[in-house]
Design a protein around this motif. Sequence first.
Motif, PDB file in Angstrom:
ATOM      1  N   UNK A  43      19.594 -29.203  33.616  1.00  0.00           N
ATOM      2  CA  UNK A  43      20.928 -28.743  33.234  1.00  0.00           C
ATOM      3  C   UNK A  43      21.018 -27.224  33.226  1.00  0.00           C
ATOM      4  N   UNK A  44      22.132 -26.670  33.701  1.00  0.00           N
ATOM      5  CA  UNK A  44      22.304 -25.214  33.667  1.00  0.00           C
ATOM      6  C   UNK A  44      23.035 -24.702  32.435  1.00  0.00           C
ATOM      7  N   UNK A  45      23.473 -25.604  31.548  1.00  0.00           N
ATOM      8  CA  UNK A  45      24.394 -25.186  30.484  1.00  0.00           C
ATOM      9  C   UNK A  45      23.755 -25.283  29.109  1.00  0.00           C
ATOM     10  N   UNK A  46      23.583 -24.128  28.457  1.00  0.00           N
ATOM     11  CA  UNK A  46      23.008 -24.027  27.120  1.00  0.00           C
ATOM     12  C   UNK A  46      24.112 -24.177  26.085  1.00  0.00           C
ATOM     13  N   UNK A  47      24.039 -25.231  25.293  1.00  0.00           N
ATOM     14  CA  UNK A  47      25.038 -25.447  24.245  1.00  0.00           C
ATOM     15  C   UNK A  47      24.806 -24.493  23.082  1.00  0.00           C
ATOM     16  N   UNK A  48      23.579 -24.446  22.568  1.00  0.00           N
ATOM     17  CA  UNK A  48      23.265 -23.529  21.465  1.00  0.00           C
ATOM     18  C   UNK A  48      21.767 -23.338  21.360  1.00  0.00           C
ATOM     19  N   UNK A  49      21.363 -22.084  21.263  1.00  0.00           N
ATOM     20  CA  UNK A  49      19.996 -21.728  20.905  1.00  0.00           C
ATOM     21  C   UNK A  49      20.062 -20.901  19.631  1.00  0.00           C
ATOM     22  N   UNK A  50      19.287 -21.292  18.625  1.00  0.00           N
ATOM     23  CA  UNK A  50      19.179 -20.506  17.401  1.00  0.00           C
ATOM     24  C   UNK A  50      17.743 -20.039  17.278  1.00  0.00           C
ATOM     25  N   UNK A  51      17.568 -18.733  17.149  1.00  0.00           N
ATOM     26  CA  UNK A  51      16.232 -18.135  17.068  1.00  0.00           C
ATOM     27  C   UNK A  51      16.270 -16.997  16.059  1.00  0.00           C
ATOM     28  N   UNK A  52      15.789 -17.299  14.842  1.00  0.00           N
ATOM     29  CA  UNK A  52      15.739 -16.305  13.768  1.00  0.00           C
ATOM     30  C   UNK A  52      17.086 -15.628  13.544  1.00  0.00           C
ATOM     31  N   UNK A  53      18.126 -16.424  13.457  1.00  0.00           N
ATOM     32  CA  UNK A  53      19.445 -15.899  13.114  1.00  0.00           C
ATOM     33  C   UNK A  53      20.303 -15.491  14.286  1.00  0.00           C
ATOM     34  N   UNK A  54      19.730 -15.445  15.480  1.00  0.00           N
ATOM     35  CA  UNK A  54      20.516 -15.103  16.670  1.00  0.00           C
ATOM     36  C   UNK A  54      20.895 -16.390  17.384  1.00  0.00           C
ATOM     37  N   UNK A  55      22.166 -16.567  17.667  1.00  0.00           N
ATOM     38  CA  UNK A  55      22.641 -17.765  18.360  1.00  0.00           C
ATOM     39  C   UNK A  55      23.163 -17.373  19.730  1.00  0.00           C
ATOM     40  N   UNK A  56      22.842 -18.204  20.717  1.00  0.00           N
ATOM     41  CA  UNK A  56      23.251 -17.953  22.097  1.00  0.00           C
ATOM     42  C   UNK A  56      23.815 -19.225  22.686  1.00  0.00           C
ATOM     43  N   UNK A  57      24.882 -19.088  23.474  1.00  0.00           N
ATOM     44  CA  UNK A  57      25.459 -20.225  24.185  1.00  0.00           C
ATOM     45  C   UNK A  57      25.858 -19.769  25.579  1.00  0.00           C
TER      46      UNK A  57
END
Length: 421
Positions: A222-236
């Motif tokens: 899959x190419x689509x990141x729904x949510x990454x949480x890493x020490x308080x930083x969230x990426x989508x």
Amino acid sequence: MTLQLPAMPTLAARTIAVDAPEDLLALIPDGGMAWVRRGDGMIAWGEVARFDSRGSSRIDDAATWWRRLTRHAVVRDDVHVRGSGLVAFGSFSFADASVHGGTLIVPRFILGAREGRGFLTEISDDGAHGHAPDLASALGTTTPAAPLPRLTEEDGDRDAWNAAVESAVARIRAGEVDKVVLARAVGAHADSPVDPRSLMPYLAREYDGCWTFHVDGLVGATPELLARVDHGLVTSRVLAGTIRRTGDETADLARAASLAHSSKDREEHAFAVRSVTQVLASHCASVNVPDEPFVLHLPNVMHLATDITGSLDHAATVLELVRELHPSAAVCGTPTLAAARLIDSLEGLDRGRYAGPVGWIDGAGDGEWCIGLRSAEIDADDPRQVRMFAGCGIVAASEPASEWAESEAKLEPMRHALRLG
């Protein structure tokens, strides 16, 4: 109604440093899970604990179970990288009413690689570890992946697709919804059981910018990141708006420019970005949304893409964000509830875990979850049966023929992995 959870075992996780594997997927045992991108990631095998859930509360119920399970867990982690320590892998259905529901699985062993550092985790349910795990013993006598059997693909029902798209466009123009995502499923039948390990090396090699995964019979890239949480930083990472590649570099550059300026695709993309931004804004002290999308080049298609980042203002877990983000406009539509009702009335299929969340969570609530796109589901009861999926965002300017072509392009990764085309 109060959620009735099973008795909680006391888990113990022990992580040690090992040499970073050159090829994680080459080591995965039969029945193992995987989460790999550009050589980094994890493979896992065995099962210490499992939670299955269904219905509208399936993600919340799984998050509650995980929170209780990790509360008294004993974790000794010598490596401290993303994915080390106590981890569960999971996947959830797209729709509340799906018979597939959702699952979190705590494996016995996890072998991982992060930026040149390798790690091995052993998880037990006896509350203690008296020794460091040994990779050779953990892998045991791993059998190689079974050769991919011959598969026969079912014909797609183009007339039904054309009718669904035309109906969706009419209802969009009538003001019922702004956008709806329609999906189609394509079945394939094999002579013998399909081993997901025979698919993943191809997917990881050809689509190395995607997340290659296998969780409980759902396999894809899959190419689509729904949510990454890493020490308080969230990426989508939001993807919406697609054009097929031709294989000619000059022509593809022109098509990329056309995609970047397409009013139809930019409208579709804006709906998806807005839906994710609204959720993250309610959890973050600040959210960064680029002014313009970029064009993501994949081997089969190009997408309009936007990477959204934020800084959490409270201790939200990745599953809490996943529960609120799913389904986003990228896989459902806008407004969400109206689009979901339209999908139910027009699609005529149970998506299962296609376009649902798939990923992993650690004991601190951090983790990485993508949308289960470019995927296939191997039937648990009859692993000779495989279903592939593709979906397209429908807006007022959509045409059935172009949407069919887009869905065909999106089926290419799994078709080629299964050697169907």
